[in-house]
Write an enzyme that holds these catalytic residues in place. Structure first.
Site, PDB file in Angstrom:
ATOM      1  N   GLY A 186      12.165 -53.159  13.465  1.00 24.63           N
ATOM      2  CA  GLY A 186      13.077 -51.188  12.994  1.00 24.63           C
ATOM      3  C   GLY A 186      13.253 -51.492  11.423  1.00 24.63           C
ATOM      4  O   GLY A 186      12.992 -51.998  10.987  1.00 24.63           O
ATOM      5  N   CYS A 221      15.850 -58.263   6.271  1.00 23.21           N
ATOM      6  CA  CYS A 221      16.000 -56.372   6.415  1.00 23.21           C
ATOM      7  C   CYS A 221      14.456 -55.820   5.867  1.00 23.21           C
ATOM      8  O   CYS A 221      14.021 -56.681   4.591  1.00 23.21           O
ATOM      9  CB  CYS A 221      16.771 -56.105   5.690  1.00 23.21           C
ATOM     10  SG  CYS A 221      16.480 -54.483   5.652  1.00 23.21           S
ATOM     11  N   LEU A 222      13.560 -55.249   5.493  1.00 20.31           N
ATOM     12  CA  LEU A 222      12.634 -54.941   4.993  1.00 20.31           C
ATOM     13  C   LEU A 222      12.604 -54.314   4.261  1.00 20.31           C
ATOM     14  O   LEU A 222      12.003 -54.132   3.235  1.00 20.31           O
ATOM     15  CB  LEU A 222      11.758 -53.749   6.405  1.00 20.31           C
ATOM     16  CG  LEU A 222      11.261 -53.884   7.003  1.00 20.31           C
ATOM     17  CD1 LEU A 222      10.486 -52.961   7.652  1.00 20.31           C
ATOM     18  CD2 LEU A 222       9.881 -54.929   7.188  1.00 20.31           C
ATOM     19  N   HIS A 233      22.640 -49.907   9.854  1.00 19.62           N
ATOM     20  CA  HIS A 233      22.146 -49.239   8.105  1.00 19.62           C
ATOM     21  C   HIS A 233      22.831 -47.766   8.031  1.00 19.62           C
ATOM     22  O   HIS A 233      22.894 -47.003   7.075  1.00 19.62           O
ATOM     23  CB  HIS A 233      20.631 -49.234   8.258  1.00 19.62           C
ATOM     24  CG  HIS A 233      19.716 -50.280   7.809  1.00 19.62           C
ATOM     25  ND1 HIS A 233      19.597 -50.757   6.664  1.00 19.62           N
ATOM     26  CD2 HIS A 233      19.225 -51.778   8.781  1.00 19.62           C
ATOM     27  CE1 HIS A 233      18.837 -52.097   6.312  1.00 19.62           C
ATOM     28  NE2 HIS A 233      18.501 -52.009   7.701  1.00 19.62           N
ATOM     29  N   GLN A 281      16.370 -46.732   5.155  1.00 19.55           N
ATOM     30  CA  GLN A 281      15.776 -47.434   4.327  1.00 19.55           C
ATOM     31  C   GLN A 281      14.173 -46.128   3.835  1.00 19.55           C
ATOM     32  O   GLN A 281      13.755 -46.968   2.591  1.00 19.55           O
ATOM     33  CB  GLN A 281      14.948 -48.367   5.496  1.00 19.55           C
ATOM     34  CG  GLN A 281      16.269 -49.330   6.116  1.00 19.55           C
ATOM     35  CD  GLN A 281      15.710 -50.265   6.832  1.00 19.55           C
ATOM     36  OE1 GLN A 281      15.794 -50.186   7.685  1.00 19.55           O
ATOM     37  NE2 GLN A 281      15.418 -50.960   5.626  1.00 19.55           N
ATOM     38  N   HIS A 298      21.804 -54.430  13.969  1.00 21.26           N
ATOM     39  CA  HIS A 298      21.394 -53.730  12.702  1.00 21.26           C
ATOM     40  C   HIS A 298      21.071 -52.781  12.348  1.00 21.26           C
ATOM     41  O   HIS A 298      21.331 -52.158  11.035  1.00 21.26           O
ATOM     42  CB  HIS A 298      20.218 -55.287  12.474  1.00 21.26           C
ATOM     43  CG  HIS A 298      19.102 -55.211  11.067  1.00 21.26           C
ATOM     44  ND1 HIS A 298      19.536 -56.240  10.537  1.00 21.26           N
ATOM     45  CD2 HIS A 298      18.857 -54.640  10.553  1.00 21.26           C
ATOM     46  CE1 HIS A 298      19.455 -56.000   9.304  1.00 21.26           C
ATOM     47  NE2 HIS A 298      18.389 -55.067   9.255  1.00 21.26           N
ATOM     48  N   GLU A 299      20.559 -51.647  12.626  1.00 21.25           N
ATOM     49  CA  GLU A 299      20.048 -50.813  12.829  1.00 21.25           C
ATOM     50  C   GLU A 299      20.937 -49.182  12.871  1.00 21.25           C
ATOM     51  O   GLU A 299      21.026 -49.082  11.824  1.00 21.25           O
ATOM     52  CB  GLU A 299      19.012 -50.234  13.371  1.00 21.25           C
ATOM     53  CG  GLU A 299      16.965 -51.135  12.895  1.00 21.25           C
ATOM     54  CD  GLU A 299      16.912 -51.525  12.348  1.00 21.25           C
ATOM     55  OE1 GLU A 299      17.267 -51.081  11.011  1.00 21.25           O
ATOM     56  OE2 GLU A 299      16.211 -52.737  12.034  1.00 21.25           O
TER      57      GLU A 299
END
Ligand code: NI
Length: 174
Positions: free
Chosen positions: A45, A92-93, A138, A50, A134-135
């Site tokens: 995701g 997380c990226l 963000h 991000q 989670h996304e």
């Protein structure tokens, strides 16, 4: 095109994003670039902030084996959440190589706009439920480490500050 992924701490990762009013060519490019960036990372995701785009846009694909199932959501909202919770070891990226258990509703129903400007509703369970929450977090300036205790959160933040200093020193600055 693969875009650079912002690393925590970064003020853009703490800010709420703007709603997408119209599905422009720019939004199509952003969605495609975000999918390219997510698959390249690799991750399951990615949210627009991000990559520094302050828009309510997320992409996901939680399929591990089998044909890809890319999803693009504009202005996603959770309008129902189960009482039962599930715990996943989240990463997380924007917080590379750091993982921690987070408890969230095990199932959620989400409403969003697609790239075709149509409205969609769908229930998500298991890993998809965790990923979509989670996304969406963000888009509201919230990271998974915000669910952890202050000591653990500070430890991870310090590691990321160190990582960013090292990247800057070795010319991989972002
Ligand atoms: Ni993330």
């Amino acid at each position: 095109m693969i875009r650079d992924i912002l690393i925590h701490p970064d003020p853009r990762l703490k800010k709420p994003c703007d709603r997408v009013q119209e599905v422009t060519a720019e939004i199509h490019v952003l969605a495609k670039d975000m999918l390219d960036t997510m698959y390249d990372a690799p991750g399951i995701g990615l949210a627009a902030p991000q990559v520094g785009a302050m828009k309510q846009l997320i992409v996901m694909d939680c399929i591990k084996d089998g044909p890809p199932q890319p999803m693009v959501m504009l202005n996603p909202i959770v309008f129902w959440a189960s009482e039962d919770l599930s715990v996943y070891d989240e990463g997380c990226l924007s917080i590379p190589d750091q993982y921690a258990e987070v408890s969230r509703p095990g199932s959620v129903k989400v409403r969003w706009m697609g790239l075709d400007a149509q409205t969609y509703e769908q229930q998500f369970d298991g890993l998809w439920a965790t990923c979509v929450q989670h996304e969406i977090d963000h888009l509201n300036g919230k990271l998974f480490i915000d669910y952890l205790g202050p000591l653990k959160r500070q430890m991870i933040t310090r590691r990321m500050e160190k990582l960013k200093r090292e990247r800057a020193r070795f010319g991989d600055g972002r």
